[in-house]
Enzyme design. Structure first.
Site, PDB file in Angstrom:
ATOM      1  N   HIS A 127      27.550 -21.763  53.235  1.00 31.46           N
ATOM      2  CA  HIS A 127      28.781 -21.741  52.447  1.00 31.46           C
ATOM      3  C   HIS A 127      28.501 -21.855  50.949  1.00 31.46           C
ATOM      4  O   HIS A 127      29.241 -21.288  50.141  1.00 31.46           O
ATOM      5  CB  HIS A 127      29.714 -22.878  52.873  1.00 31.46           C
ATOM      6  CG  HIS A 127      30.533 -22.554  54.080  1.00 31.46           C
ATOM      7  ND1 HIS A 127      30.119 -22.845  55.352  1.00 31.46           N
ATOM      8  CD2 HIS A 127      31.753 -21.949  54.209  1.00 31.46           C
ATOM      9  CE1 HIS A 127      31.047 -22.442  56.217  1.00 31.46           C
ATOM     10  NE2 HIS A 127      32.038 -21.894  55.549  1.00 31.46           N
TER      11      HIS A 127
ATOM     12  N   ASN B 254      37.187 -19.561  62.336  1.00 30.64           N
ATOM     13  CA  ASN B 254      36.046 -18.767  61.884  1.00 30.64           C
ATOM     14  C   ASN B 254      35.111 -18.486  63.068  1.00 30.64           C
ATOM     15  O   ASN B 254      33.927 -18.821  63.057  1.00 30.64           O
ATOM     16  CB  ASN B 254      35.300 -19.475  60.755  1.00 30.64           C
ATOM     17  CG  ASN B 254      34.561 -18.495  59.855  1.00 30.64           C
ATOM     18  OD1 ASN B 254      34.448 -17.316  60.164  1.00 30.64           O
ATOM     19  ND2 ASN B 254      34.040 -18.996  58.744  1.00 30.64           N
TER      20      ASN B 254
END
Length: 494
Positions: free
Chosen positions: A378, A347
């Site tokens: 998140h 990521n």
């Protein structure tokens, strides 16, 4: 959690592809996601060929990219896409009305606050992962872009060049964008569904046709025998990434479903399987969970490249690179010999965002604050916080081990190979141990998992931090140097 009847066809967006979902037995939200990305890929090729900078004005390119992006969002998420547009317009107001010294703070609080409220609502709407591709994904990307632009606008207008790092100077935005530029940056069809986040100046340079040219000017082409600048094509890079995407999709449809993460806390499995075998199986199920990320991120990268965006320059062999927006380096992930190396190649654009808006700006405890922000970004599922809080501990312990022992293994090739093999095994198992709660989401299975693992990584990390000396971090040294330089500049001004 068992899926309710009809779950394979559940979606918040269009039901146009419902028959295809039923035929393939794949959830409709996933079908819509893939369909939008494949259509975006075709649109991206068309955009580069027929709406290239030499054929269309910047305003036309901005408008096309924005309108298609809005359509994709509505197709995938229906009325829930309104959250994307509300957040975008709220922060456009902040960007134009807030004072420059506070613009990054207000934008950050509003964007992260709205995202968090939406994360909370998801628990009541979708429970624990019933719907796998909902509106929160695009909202997370837009939050990254909003805070990135706000920080870079603050750097460009509200700070002196002497206060900035070289990267901050390069990316600083000197004027507020127009509404069309702002909407295009946040909602363009190339990145609205799966990202990645890019820097505002890079995106504007792409729309205006300066993106590739700027990178090519960094090379002396006359020395290489060229009379004029070359014209790199992204087609080869797109085809290569589509091959990776196809392999990842096949692995997802086969490997992922046959090795569920939940099996590692199955009572019969725990009773009959020795500890070392459980560690090995943990590695297998973690590997099986990766293809869906490889698929989504590589396809998103290919979409941007197909539009002509993502050129990063020329490597030492003279090869054109199209990895400016790449979100992962699979080889470096699978061969990582340190926790840091693994994180930096997984990521990638989110890691870059965390560094630019948090790590580089945090006056204290940058590592801990960065992990906490990552967890908050998140969502609010407890498993995320188990993962990122554990990540803080393991990162600090891994750094201490590396700083205190690595230099002893560099004196000969056999020692270095031994060090690399051992650190590869430890790193891969540490990552598996850390990310398991991220997949499990809830508290009960997470605690059950860590008990079955005897909390061994937690205990080892704490012992390392208690027993080994901690050397000063490069971040702390850099912050001290920047402060000293700033004080020097202020004394000269007086």
């Amino acid at each position: 959690m068992a899926e309710p009847p009809g779950a394979p066809h559940r979606t918040t967006g269009s039901t146009l592809l419902h028959p295809l979902s039923g035929l393939l037995g794949i959830p409709l939200d996933q079908i819509n996601f893939v369909a939008c990305q494949l259509f975006a890929l075709l649109a991206a090729f068309w955009f580069r060929v027929y709406l290239g900078p030499s054929h269309a004005s910047s305003a036309v390119r901005h408008a096309f990219a924005t309108l298609f992006g809005i359509y994709f969002a509505v197709f995938c998420f229906g009325w829930y896409s309104i959250h994307l547009f509300v957040l975008v317009m709220m922060n456009y107001g902040i960007m134009n009305m807030a004072s420059i010294p506070n613009i990054h703070r207000y934008s950050f609080v509003v964007a992260m606050g709205y995202l968090t409220l939406c994360h909370i609502s998801r628990i009541y709407i979708f429970h624990y992962g019933i719907l796998t591709t909902d509106f929160s994904g695009p909202l997370m990307i837009i939050t990254q872009k909003i805070t990135t632009l706000a920080c870079q606008l603050h750097d460009g207008i509200g700070r002196q060049a002497e206060e900035l790092t070289a990267e901050q100077n390069r990316l600083a935005v000197k004027s507020r964008p127009s509404l069309l530029e702002y909407l295009s940056y946040l909602l363009n069809f190339m990145s609205i569904i799966a990202g990645p986040c890019s820097n505002y100046k890079d995106y504007i340079a792409f729309i205006e046709g300066r993106h590739v040219h700027m990178k090519l000017l960094e090379v002396n082409w006359k020395q290489k025998g060229y009379d004029r600048l070359p014209d790199p094509s992204p087609t080869g890079a797109v085809m290569y990434k589509l091959c990776i995407t196809l392999v990842s999709l096949i692995l997802f449809l086969t490997l992922t479903k046959n090795f569920p993460m939940a099996y590692i806390i199955d009572n019969e499995f725990l009773d009959k399987t020795p500890f070392l075998s459980r560690l090995g199986y943990l590695y297998v199920v973690t590997q099986a969970a990766k293809p869906k990320y490889y698929f989504a991120w590589t396809l998103a990268d290919a979409v941007n490249n197909a539009a002509g965006y993502g050129f990063s320059g020329v490597d030492e062999r003279g090869t054109f690179r199209w990895d400016l927006l790449s979100n992962l380096n699979i080889w470096n992930i699978e061969t990582a010999t340190s926790f840091k190396m693994y994180i930096e190649n997984w990521n990638i654009q989110t890691a870059a965002w965390l560094k630019r808006v948090c790590y580089d700006r945090a006056p204290w405890y940058p590592t801990a604050l960065t992990f906490i922000l990552s967890a908050l970004w998140h969502g609010i599922y407890p498993g995320y916080y188990f993962t990122f809080l554990t990540g803080i501990l393991i990162t600090l312990a891994a750094r201490a081990v590396r700083n205190n022992f690595r230099h002893y293994f560099l004196s000969s090739v056999p020692l270095k190979i031994t060090y690399d093999v051992v650190t590869w095994v430890v790193t891969q198992l540490a990552v598996c141990y850390t990310v398991a709660p991220f997949v499990m989401l809830a508290v009960e299975p997470t605690i059950k998992f860590y008990r079955s693992m005897f909390f061994h990584m937690h205990i080892l990390s704490i012992l390392v931090l208690l027993l080994l000396p901690i050397r000063p971090q490069a971040h702390s040294i850099r912050m001290a140097q920047n402060q000293a330089m700033l004080n020097s500049v202020k004394r000269k001004d007086k």
